[in-house]
Scaffold this active site. Structure first.
Site, PDB file in Angstrom:
ATOM      1  CB  CYS A  80      -0.968  -0.021   1.091  1.00 39.12           C
ATOM      2  SG  CYS A  80      -2.252   1.535   0.861  1.00 39.12           S
ATOM      3  CG  HIS A 188      -4.150  -2.804   2.396  1.00 36.68           C
ATOM      4  ND1 HIS A 188      -3.440  -2.598   3.711  1.00 36.68           N
ATOM      5  CD2 HIS A 188      -5.144  -1.781   1.890  1.00 36.68           C
ATOM      6  CE1 HIS A 188      -3.418  -1.435   3.484  1.00 36.68           C
ATOM      7  NE2 HIS A 188      -4.071  -1.020   2.639  1.00 36.68           N
ATOM      8  CD  GLU A 190      -1.973  -5.996   5.291  1.00 36.76           C
ATOM      9  OE1 GLU A 190      -1.780  -6.212   3.871  1.00 36.76           O
ATOM     10  OE2 GLU A 190      -2.067  -4.871   5.428  1.00 36.76           O
TER      11      GLU A 190
END
Lengths: 206, 256
Positions: A80, A188, A190
């Site tokens: 990001c 993202h 994650e």
């Protein structure tokens, strides 16, 4: 040791937790000494470009990370805003970026087509189309790969070969980039369920 | 192509999850960590967690609980409830929550929205407006403190104002339709939507996949907050957490 750089921004715990689920050991680096046995690096980030550059510059880790990345060719994954600071500069701010992958971070423009309202920030799940030949981060994906995006600015590469995946939001933009050992993803991983897990696993086993 | 976000909304009260009807009558439906685990399995788009009592009872956000939820969650989390300061917003983001949502404090002191946006980025701050139709009128008013204080402010003007102040998302929550599962209040949502350039999320009233599909067809790139419909099953409202699979979601976007 896969080392996650904690310079004050980004979901550090989420990365560590995700890798723990796959029995991949990780370390969190808060200072230069924590980088001693780093064999791979993750550079997370959320929020504004200038703020991220300020925090990274004053983290006490920047010089060491730069040397690992540019001299030792240690693989690094920017996530990001962590990807955006790899650029030379950003329209969002005034600070100089790391410049490890040539490019400028630009703002999405409102759609010129009134029928097609594209709210900003770009928020939600979008398709990510890997370039051919497929970048190692995108190995073992079935036909669809989608990830969660949350941003108003995108990385405009100076060199088209550095774009390793594209997504569409009004325009086609690079959702992933790579130059040698330096990788970046705009989304993202994650927080992108099994899609993100696969990508992060691929990075770990590079 | 960007997909609309289908967002389970979890209401927290005393660290347990509850569901309400028209913001009243909270019924316990389960444990928040467990709910996060279930929505992980279902690969939900994102989650919203709102502490409905924090502001009214002058409580601070429960940071340890938020950290637990965020570490467990494999999807983005938005948290709202009792956020008053930039420091609190920072703390919440730093334990891994992707977005903070403000309501009462934003209305009381709008500049906090700009301050927080400057600190954590506009994309990470949402403003929630709980709205109710004014009696004997076609106008709507914004309420705060869990439906106990009427600001008498107009949601259309207010949403535009918060967008201009730096909010990256506007969440409109219908008090009248909350928990009723009889559909969204489309006309007011259309009016708010037409003057926003940031993403809008709609909440209150979803009772079927058709409701979700209609909202997508009407608005395309929005967030759809769903409470009761993902938590209750059947006429007797038995608690059963459910959520559409990726394939089922793709079918909701058809004709999109």
């Amino acid at each position: 040791m896969l080392t996650i750089i904690d310079y004050g921004l980004g979901n550090i715990q989420s990365f560590q937790n995700l890798y723990k689920r796959f029995n991949i050991e990780t370390k969190i680096a808060k200072s230069e000494i924590d980088l001693n046995n780093a064999t791979k690096l993750i550079l997370p980030g959320v929020g504004a470009f200038d703020h991220a550059m300020d925090l990274f510059n004053s983290s006490g880790m920047k010089e060491r990370v730069e040397s690992l990345v540019l001299q030792n060719q240690t693989p690094i994954l920017g996530v990001c805003v962590g990807m955006q600071i790899l650029a030379n500069s950003s329209e969002e701010g005034t600070k100089t970026g790391l410049g490890w992958i040539p490019g400028i971070v630009k703002k999405f423009l409102p759609s010129s087509n009134p029928q097609q309202k594209l709210p900003l920030p770009h928020m939600g799940w979008n398709d990510v189309i890997p370039s051919i030949p497929k970048n190692p981060l995108f190995q073992n994906f079935e036909n669809d790969s989608r990830f969660y995006f949350l941003h108003s600015y995108f990385f405009a590469s100076a060199v088209s070969e550095h774009s390793s995946a594209t997504s569409e939001y009004g325009i086609k933009f690079s959702s992933a980039i790579q130059k040698d050992n330096i990788y970046g993803v705009q989304f993202h991983p994650e927080k992108s369920h099994h899609y993100g897990e696969q990508l992060l696993k691929n990075f770990a086993i590079l | 192509m960007l997909r609309p976000r289908i967002i389970p909304c979890l209401l927290l009260q005393n660290e347990g999850l509850v569901k309400t009807q028209k913001f009243s009558d909270p019924k316990y439906v389960g444990d928040p960590l467990n709910a996060v685990k279930i929505f992980n399995e279902k690969e939900a788009d994102e989650l919203m967690v709102i502490d409905i009592d924090a502001t009214r009872l002058h409580k601070n956000p429960n940071i340890p609980l938020l950290k637990q939820l965020s570490v467990e969650s494999r999807m983005p989390l938005c948290y709202g409830g009792g956020i008053k300061t930039v420091e609190q917003a920072n703390q919440i983001i730093s334990v891994g929550i992707e977005k903070v949502a403000l309501s009462s404090k934003a209305i009381e002191s709008p500049k906090v929205v700009s301050q927080i946006a400057k600190e954590i980025g506009s994309q990470s701050i949402a403003v929630v407006l709980d709205i109710k139709k004014k009696s004997f009128s076609s106008k709507y008013e914004v309420w705060t403190h869990n439906n106990t204080q009427n600001t008498k402010l107009d949601p259309i003007e207010l949403s535009r104002k918060f967008q201009d102040l730096g909010a990256g998302e506007i969440i409109i929550n219908s008090i009248d339709n909350d928990g009723m599962m009889t559909g969204l209040d489309i006309p007011i949502l259309e009016k708010v939507y037409s003057q926003l350039t940031v993403p809008m999320t709609v909440m209150g009233g979803i009772g079927s996949y058709q409701d979700i599909k209609s909202a997508i067809q009407k608005f395309r790139y929005i967030g759809i907050g769903v409470g009761s419909f993902f938590v209750f099953k059947g006429r007797y409202r038995a608690v059963l957490i459910n959520y559409p699979s990726i394939k089922e979601r793709d079918e909701l976007y058809v004709n999109y």
